[in-house]
Design an enzyme around this catalytic site. Structure first.
Site, PDB file in Angstrom:
ATOM      1  N   LYS A  78     104.980   9.226 -41.961  1.00 36.68           N
ATOM      2  CA  LYS A  78     106.113   9.270 -42.891  1.00 36.68           C
ATOM      3  C   LYS A  78     107.100   8.141 -42.595  1.00 36.68           C
ATOM      4  O   LYS A  78     107.549   7.441 -43.512  1.00 36.68           O
ATOM      5  CB  LYS A  78     106.803  10.635 -42.802  1.00 36.68           C
ATOM      6  CG  LYS A  78     105.906  11.797 -43.229  1.00 36.68           C
ATOM      7  CD  LYS A  78     106.650  13.121 -43.209  1.00 36.68           C
ATOM      8  CE  LYS A  78     107.003  13.570 -41.802  1.00 36.68           C
ATOM      9  NZ  LYS A  78     105.796  13.848 -40.968  1.00 36.68           N
ATOM     10  N   THR A  79     107.444   7.951 -41.329  1.00 36.29           N
ATOM     11  CA  THR A  79     108.349   6.862 -40.958  1.00 36.29           C
ATOM     12  C   THR A  79     107.721   5.515 -41.258  1.00 36.29           C
ATOM     13  O   THR A  79     108.387   4.595 -41.773  1.00 36.29           O
ATOM     14  CB  THR A  79     108.721   6.964 -39.470  1.00 36.29           C
ATOM     15  OG1 THR A  79     109.326   8.232 -39.204  1.00 36.29           O
ATOM     16  CG2 THR A  79     109.686   5.862 -39.079  1.00 36.29           C
ATOM     17  N   ASP A 123     115.138  10.911 -41.498  1.00 37.12           N
ATOM     18  CA  ASP A 123     114.052  11.712 -40.945  1.00 37.12           C
ATOM     19  C   ASP A 123     114.570  13.133 -40.700  1.00 37.12           C
ATOM     20  O   ASP A 123     115.770  13.339 -40.488  1.00 37.12           O
ATOM     21  CB  ASP A 123     113.576  11.082 -39.640  1.00 37.12           C
ATOM     22  CG  ASP A 123     112.199  11.583 -39.223  1.00 37.12           C
ATOM     23  OD1 ASP A 123     111.548  12.276 -40.035  1.00 37.12           O
ATOM     24  OD2 ASP A 123     111.777  11.290 -38.084  1.00 37.12           O
ATOM     25  N   THR A 172     108.963  17.780 -42.175  1.00 41.53           N
ATOM     26  CA  THR A 172     107.742  18.497 -41.810  1.00 41.53           C
ATOM     27  C   THR A 172     107.748  19.909 -42.378  1.00 41.53           C
ATOM     28  O   THR A 172     106.749  20.618 -42.282  1.00 41.53           O
ATOM     29  CB  THR A 172     107.612  18.588 -40.278  1.00 41.53           C
ATOM     30  OG1 THR A 172     108.788  19.206 -39.736  1.00 41.53           O
ATOM     31  CG2 THR A 172     107.467  17.192 -39.667  1.00 41.53           C
ATOM     32  N   ARG A 231      99.163   8.910 -35.181  1.00 40.19           N
ATOM     33  CA  ARG A 231      99.974   8.834 -33.964  1.00 40.19           C
ATOM     34  C   ARG A 231      99.171   9.303 -32.751  1.00 40.19           C
ATOM     35  O   ARG A 231      99.250   8.716 -31.667  1.00 40.19           O
ATOM     36  CB  ARG A 231     101.238   9.688 -34.117  1.00 40.19           C
ATOM     37  CG  ARG A 231     102.152   9.634 -32.891  1.00 40.19           C
ATOM     38  CD  ARG A 231     103.294  10.616 -33.028  1.00 40.19           C
ATOM     39  NE  ARG A 231     104.159  10.267 -34.146  1.00 40.19           N
ATOM     40  CZ  ARG A 231     105.061  11.095 -34.670  1.00 40.19           C
ATOM     41  NH1 ARG A 231     105.186  12.333 -34.193  1.00 40.19           N
ATOM     42  NH2 ARG A 231     105.814  10.703 -35.666  1.00 40.19           N
TER      43      ARG A 231
END
Length: 341
Positions: A78-79, A123, A172, A231
């Site tokens: 997402k980032t 975020d 999330t 990640r």
């Protein structure tokens, strides 16, 4: 060039055995694992195709991109996608998080620092306080911010006009967003776990950037155990590289990758020690359920957010457990995986 601004400090990792020049090189190398364009972004094909259209349309009209909400489990990008959108839109990116905006003044400072066409990335946007969220509504919708100067009966409302900007929110937990905030985003993007083909491509790309000598079977072994999360694949790749440097002169083979991941407690489908503890407690201690989330939190001695945001999404997606009205239930796949009847 796009300029990135972050309103909270982030200390780089220190390497006591490296010179300052080598430390800087390591930081740059790991930052380079993040894609910076649509072309270098792997996976999420339908989502990327739609975002390309939205960015091109905004450029054609010479307007700021509409507000975007990115939702999905941790580690799916997402980032990274927020950075890509800012790069593609040729916009300045300002980054922060929901907990960092702890009062209205911080929000005012952020909004008044924006220029025309800038991107503000928040975020964990579901963690905004109610007061901050309510003050964000007119900024998103009408590009204005109402600020009260003074106290009590002498307070005066001052309306500040804001430049047209793009808000990108990441969460999330979509269910924790209020309806008014959710509906003010022009596009809702759900990021899903990556398939095996995309994970292999991601591991290959990261290995090339790290200049790591790796066999195809080693790539597949790491990708298979990365639970569809970039990640995690990058983290595992770095740890496998450590074992390869010590035990195999830097070459990552299937044997080295499997050995390293076994020692790290990552099994053949990507479950780690916490995942297996969760399944074992559910299947054995509670006879497969149903079990309430608070009971599982107490039995595991883990934070509820970790259970709901990190552990359970992958187990649900892979068919190990089910969420019912009465609680969590272990499915047949759990019994087979643990070797239970």
């Amino acid at each position: 060039m796009t300029r990135h601004i972050n309103n909270h400090s982030n200390d780089d990792a220190k390497h006591s055995d490296l010179s300052p020049q080598e430390q800087q090189g390591e930081v740059v190398l790991h930052q380079s694992l993040r894609p910076n364009s649509f072309e270098s972004y792997i996976g999420q094909d339908e989502l990327i195709a739609n975002l390309k259209v939205f960015v091109r349309a905004a450029k054609k009209r010479k307007q700021a991109l509409d507000h975007v909400l990115l939702a999905g489990p941790p580690g799916l990008g997402k980032t990274t996608l927020a950075h890509v959108l800012a790069e593609e839109a040729k916009a300045t990116l300002h980054t922060t998080s929901g907990p960092a905006i702890d009062h209205k003044g911080v929000l005012a400072s952020l909004l008044t620092s924006l220029n025309e066409g800038d991107v503000l990335f928040i975020d964990e946007i579901h963690r905004l306080s109610a007061v901050v969220e309510e003050n964000l509504y007119p900024a998103m919708e009408d590009f204005r911010f109402d600020l009260f100067v003074g106290d009590g009966p002498y307070a005066k409302a001052v309306t500040m006009n804001l430049p047209r900007f793009t808000l990108i929110g990441a969460t999330t937990r979509v269910g924790m967003l209020t309806g008014p905030l959710y509906n003010r985003f022009g596009f809702h993007a759900q990021i899903h776990y990556y398939n095996d083909h995309d994970m292999i491509a991601i591991v290959k790309r990261s290995a090339q950037i790290l200049k790591l000598e790796i066999e195809d079977e080693g790539v597949q072994e790491i990708a298979r155990r990365s639970r569809g999360t970039p990640r995690i694949s990058n983290r595992l790749l770095n740890r496998v590289r450590d074992f390869a440097d010590v035990d195999n002169e830097g070459l990552v083979s299937k044997t080295i990758a499997a050995k390293a991941l076994d020692r790290l407690g990552i099994d053949h489908v990507g479950l780690d020690l916490l995942d297996r503890r969760y399944l074992t407690i559910l299947a054995e201690q509670f006879q497969g359920g149903p079990v309430g989330v608070e009971t599982m939190v107490a039995a595991l001695s883990e934070d509820r957010g970790t259970i709901e945001d990190v552990v359970e999404p992958f187990l649900l997606q892979q068919g190990f457990i089910a969420r019912t009205a009465r609680g969590r239930v272990a499915l047949d796949k759990t019994l087979l995986h643990l070797g239970l009847k």
